[in-house]
Design an enzyme around this catalytic site. Structure first.
Site, short mmCIF file in Angstrom:
data_model
loop_
_atom_site.label_atom_id
_atom_site.label_comp_id
_atom_site.label_asym_id
_atom_site.label_seq_id
_atom_site.Cartn_x
_atom_site.Cartn_y
_atom_site.Cartn_z
N ARG A 126 -40.92 41.97 10.42
CA ARG A 126 -40.99 42.96 11.50
C ARG A 126 -39.90 42.70 12.52
O ARG A 126 -39.48 41.56 12.71
CB ARG A 126 -42.33 42.86 12.22
CG ARG A 126 -43.51 42.90 11.30
CD ARG A 126 -44.77 42.61 12.11
NE ARG A 126 -45.88 42.35 11.20
CZ ARG A 126 -47.09 41.96 11.60
NH1 ARG A 126 -47.33 41.79 12.90
NH2 ARG A 126 -48.05 41.75 10.74
N ASP A 136 -39.50 43.84 16.73
CA ASP A 136 -40.25 44.46 17.82
C ASP A 136 -39.57 45.73 18.35
O ASP A 136 -38.41 45.99 18.05
CB ASP A 136 -40.37 43.48 18.99
CG ASP A 136 -41.52 42.52 18.79
OD1 ASP A 136 -42.31 42.72 17.87
OD2 ASP A 136 -41.62 41.56 19.59
N TYR A 143 -30.11 35.62 13.33
CA TYR A 143 -30.34 36.48 14.49
C TYR A 143 -29.24 36.23 15.52
O TYR A 143 -28.75 35.10 15.65
CB TYR A 143 -31.68 36.17 15.16
CG TYR A 143 -32.87 36.86 14.56
CD1 TYR A 143 -33.20 38.15 14.92
CD2 TYR A 143 -33.69 36.21 13.64
CE1 TYR A 143 -34.30 38.78 14.39
CE2 TYR A 143 -34.80 36.83 13.09
CZ TYR A 143 -35.10 38.13 13.48
OH TYR A 143 -36.20 38.76 12.95
N ARG A 163 -36.46 35.06 21.08
CA ARG A 163 -36.41 35.50 22.48
C ARG A 163 -36.93 34.43 23.44
O ARG A 163 -36.46 34.31 24.57
CB ARG A 163 -37.18 36.81 22.64
CG ARG A 163 -36.48 37.97 21.94
CD ARG A 163 -37.38 39.17 21.72
NE ARG A 163 -37.95 39.64 22.98
CZ ARG A 163 -38.91 40.56 23.04
NH1 ARG A 163 -39.39 41.11 21.94
NH2 ARG A 163 -39.36 40.93 24.21
#
Lengths: 260, 260
Positions: free
Chosen positions: B54, B56, B114, B203
């Site tokens: 997933r 966000d 990422y 994050r």
């Protein structure tokens, strides 16, 4: 004693219904007017904000210029902080300057610089959809550079004005047009510098240069289109998303072109 | 004979309520499922789309990987064209590949990359508000580079997982972290390469590195926070807008990292 301020702002035009106030729409002018009056503690009569000119829905600005008068002066650095603090995230202050009452954001303009960015890929790049115009057909840089020189000078741009223009004259002076390529980004960049531009003029000129770049029109088509003085000759308009008002020039402010 | 396809996609996460299907929300998975079934002429049972994981709401992807089976095979180049033609403008195909039935977008993953981009300016840049995380305080690159090395290796990342994670284990391997600065853009870029990441882990790691970069935490704070195994130790989460899923790596596909 009221004080006049010249403020340079930038905005992402994506979520604005253009610059000019319109009923029930979020426009740059309506947001500015609200913020400036809040900073001045909502005086009566309300403070009016004047822009250098309109930008359409979706059109961006790196150097739009506005002016307004505050009944009670605020030092420029403080005003800059106050504006930035109260602006929505898609609008920001570039500079704030105290000016005398002869300055007018619209009537004192000496020239404007616009940039148009074309993304030249088979499909729209998701991250560029709101920040470029998309053109999927092959483009020849040389052809567009050669043709763009025919736009320079003083011309009657009647063939390049959208219906709805309220200009009294369609004669404008274009000082310079530059076209360059960013091969690594698959982009073509068009820079226009002129005395002023008619409604949709830049987007119509870009659409025509793209047709020339793709070979759909002869490279020497612009003098013919200009001479025709007929909007039907140009027809297409490049999308708003690729257009940026880069800077506005003023007689006494030629040195600070607000480019960033 | 059905055919399985591995498809790499990119999307601007701004207008998606994340990847996973949710009732009455526009998600990446719901758009993909609709498009793939339309291309296959809505077979029964409906085709299911599987993602690598997933993302966000507001998180972007340059290299998200999905797979699905088509009951009637379509040549990969044709499928790529069909998908790109039917995708909304904020989503695009990077590549399409025919794979055998042992490939699974989620369970065959070998690692993920990422990227997080921080815009380090006093006020939010209107053109970066959806594409970076904003941090207005001063940042020291050396401190963040030094601290980031403490994240590398196999660790229990319990202190770095958001509530709501359904992971059975919080142990993950981070192969590499790189922090660099783009001074001309006032940006700091954080690149993470690991076996996989927990919910909000990237994050939360970025938020902690920013606190170290600003001097709010000691440069050697990460070993302490890891050892605490307590989410209260890290607390802050950098905004979704700065996060990009760059690529997903697979055992047999290590060579094509889908970076673009």
């Amino acid at each position: 004693m009221s004080q006049r301020y010249k403020v340079v702002i930038e905005y992402d035009g994506t979520d604005f219904a253009g610059f000019q106030v319109q009923p029930h729409q979020r426009t740059v002018e309506s947001v500015l007017t609200k913020v400036v009056n809040q900073i001045a503690k909502n005086p009566q009569p309300a403070i009016q904000v004047f822009g250098s000119g309109r930008t359409d829905a979706g059109v961006h600005a790196h150097g739009q210029v506005i002016h307004f008068d505050l009944p009670k002066p605020i030092p420029a650095p403080n005003l800059r902080l106050a504006l930035n603090s109260m602006f929505p995230l898609d609008m920001a202050v570039v500079s704030v300057e105290e000016v005398d009452d002869t300055f007018h954001a619209r009537f004192s303009t000496h020239g404007k610089r616009y940039r148009y960015i074309v993304s030249n890929t088979p499909f729209v790049d998701p991250f560029k959809r709101n920040y470029t115009g998309h053109y999927k057909y092959p483009l020849n840089l040389d052809r567009m550079q050669t043709a763009s020189r025919d736009l320079i000078g003083e011309h009657d741009f009647t063939s390049f004005v959208a219906s709805g223009s309220q200009a009294k004259s369609n004669i404008r002076m274009i000082y310079d047009v530059q076209v360059h390529e960013r091969p690594e980004d698959h982009e073509f960049v068009f820079d226009f510098y002129g005395s002023g531009f008619l409604y949709n003029q830049v987007r119509i000129m870009v659409a025509l240069l793209l047709q020339i770049g793709n070979g759909r029109r002869p490279v020497n088509d612009i003098p013919r289109v200009l001479a025709a003085k007929d909007r039907e000759e140009a027809r297409e308009t490049a999308p708003a998303s690729g257009l940026y008002l880069e800077s506005v020039l003023y007689d006494k402010h030629v040195s600070d072109e607000n480019n960033n």
